[in-house]
Design an enzyme around this catalytic site. Structure first.
Site, mmCIF file in Angstrom:
data_model
loop_
_atom_site.group_PDB
_atom_site.id
_atom_site.type_symbol
_atom_site.label_atom_id
_atom_site.label_comp_id
_atom_site.label_asym_id
_atom_site.label_seq_id
_atom_site.Cartn_x
_atom_site.Cartn_y
_atom_site.Cartn_z
ATOM 1 N N ILE A 43 0.819 -1.216 0.000
ATOM 2 C CA ILE A 43 0.000 0.000 0.000
ATOM 3 C C ILE A 43 0.855 1.269 0.000
ATOM 4 C CG2 ILE A 43 -1.901 -1.222 1.141
ATOM 5 C CD1 ILE A 43 -1.436 0.636 3.582
ATOM 6 N N LYS A 61 7.333 0.012 18.034
ATOM 7 C CA LYS A 61 7.235 -0.470 19.413
ATOM 8 C C LYS A 61 7.436 0.709 20.384
ATOM 9 C CE LYS A 61 6.978 -4.987 18.560
ATOM 10 N NZ LYS A 61 5.800 -5.073 17.681
ATOM 11 N N SER A 88 -8.485 2.155 15.163
ATOM 12 C CA SER A 88 -8.108 1.705 16.502
ATOM 13 C C SER A 88 -8.768 2.589 17.544
ATOM 14 C CB SER A 88 -6.576 1.800 16.654
ATOM 15 O OG SER A 88 -6.202 1.645 18.002
ATOM 16 N N ALA A 91 2.289 9.028 17.185
ATOM 17 C CA ALA A 91 2.194 9.017 15.721
ATOM 18 C C ALA A 91 1.145 8.004 15.264
ATOM 19 C CB ALA A 91 3.556 8.686 15.115
ATOM 20 N N TYR A 92 1.130 6.844 15.923
ATOM 21 C CA TYR A 92 0.152 5.811 15.573
ATOM 22 C C TYR A 92 -1.269 6.347 15.810
ATOM 23 C CZ TYR A 92 -2.242 1.284 15.493
ATOM 24 O OH TYR A 92 -3.088 0.241 15.197
ATOM 25 N N THR A 145 -0.791 -9.862 18.427
ATOM 26 C CA THR A 145 -0.125 -9.876 17.123
ATOM 27 C C THR A 145 1.311 -9.423 17.323
ATOM 28 O OG1 THR A 145 -0.728 -7.563 16.712
ATOM 29 C CG2 THR A 145 -2.264 -9.250 15.907
#
Length: 276
Positions: free
Chosen positions: A63, A95, A139, A192-193, A232
């Site tokens: 992507i 992480k 999320s 950032a996520y 995950t």
């Protein structure tokens, strides 16, 4: 051209994506495409599901690469004349203890999670057939990150009239602000996520609105969802849900019956619409 229905799951050689493909193979009445950047990993995942007695198909998709997205688009158009189910699952996360500079994390994370997902939508949404279903995997972190934004940013992200161009400008501004180390001063949260997933959720709201305006009679439903905290590579082994449990809400949205007119343009978690 095949008359079969077709479903595509991005980033699906492992984790939640693989679990979504598994469930679709069992429940969706058509061809299901497992996609991954790396053809070797994708084919290995297909072989794993074949051993379970399932029959997924494979197509390469990165992507982050517009040519790769367009190759998939052209393939779907030629072979199926369109698309019935699209699950935008592909995403990345650094992480917690990663020492990569925050500005780099911001740029890399938004490139895939927001801009990559947006590019897939730009190319594939025009292919969606009547009664199609689109699921953008976001999320719950998008909601907590939204709460960490300034009032001004929250208003913009909650606006019912924000345009895709305005959203893109805001996502680019976040990346630029991190490079100048002024993102907190400018009202951004330190994730950032989280910001990338705000982008995915707001993009979903905008896309649903545009479907209402331009393709009202086609009964296409598009939503953002949170799969939950899933064991995950991304979330780690302490998470509370198995990948198959994480797939439940995306699958619920991907297989909404043809007579359903909702949810649409919503943020859904545990099969329930959550306030944004």
């Amino acid at each position: 051209m095949s008359n079969a229905q077709v479903a595509v799951v991005t980033g699906s050689n492992k984790g939640i994506g693989l679990a979504i493909v598994r469930a679709l193979c069992k429940q969706f009445p058509g061809d299901v495409y497992l996609t991954s950047r790396d053809p070797g990993r994708g084919q290995a995942a297909v072989a794993q599901l074949q051993q379970e007695g399932l029959r997924p198909l494979f197509h390469q998709l990165d992507i982050d690469d517009l040519q790769s997205i367009r190759a998939l688009r052209d393939f779907l158009k030629e072979k199926y004349g369109g698309l019935n189910v699209l699950v935008n699952n592909a995403g990345i996360a650094f992480k917690v203890h990663d020492t990569t500079p925050f500005a780099v994390q911001a740029e890399v994370t938004l490139k895939t999670n927001f801009f990559g997902t947006r590019n897939v939508c730009t190319e594939l949404l025009p292919l969606m057939k009547p009664y199609g279903r689109v699921v953008n995997v976001s999320s719950m972190v998008s909601r907590s990150a939204l709460g960490g934004c300034s009032q001004e940013l929250q208003q913009k992200f909650r606006s019912d009239t924000i345009t895709e161009e305005e959203l893109v400008q805001l996502m680019n501004k976040f990346v630029e602000d991190t490079k100048k180390s002024v993102h907190e001063k400018e009202g951004w949260p330190n994730t950032a996520y989280g910001v990338s997933k705000i982008g995915v959720t707001v993009l979903s709201r905008i896309q649903a609105r545009l479907l209402n305006e331009k393709r009202k009679g086609e009964h296409i439903l598009l939503n953002a969802c949170c799969p939950g905290w899933v064991r995950t590579d991304m979330a780690g082994p302490k998470a509370t849900k198995s990948p198959d449990e994480g797939a439940e809400t995306p699958i619920y949205l991907a297989l909404l019956p043809s007579n359903a007119d909702a949810p649409h343009g919503q943020f859904v978690s545990d099969k329930t619409v959550k306030p944004w």
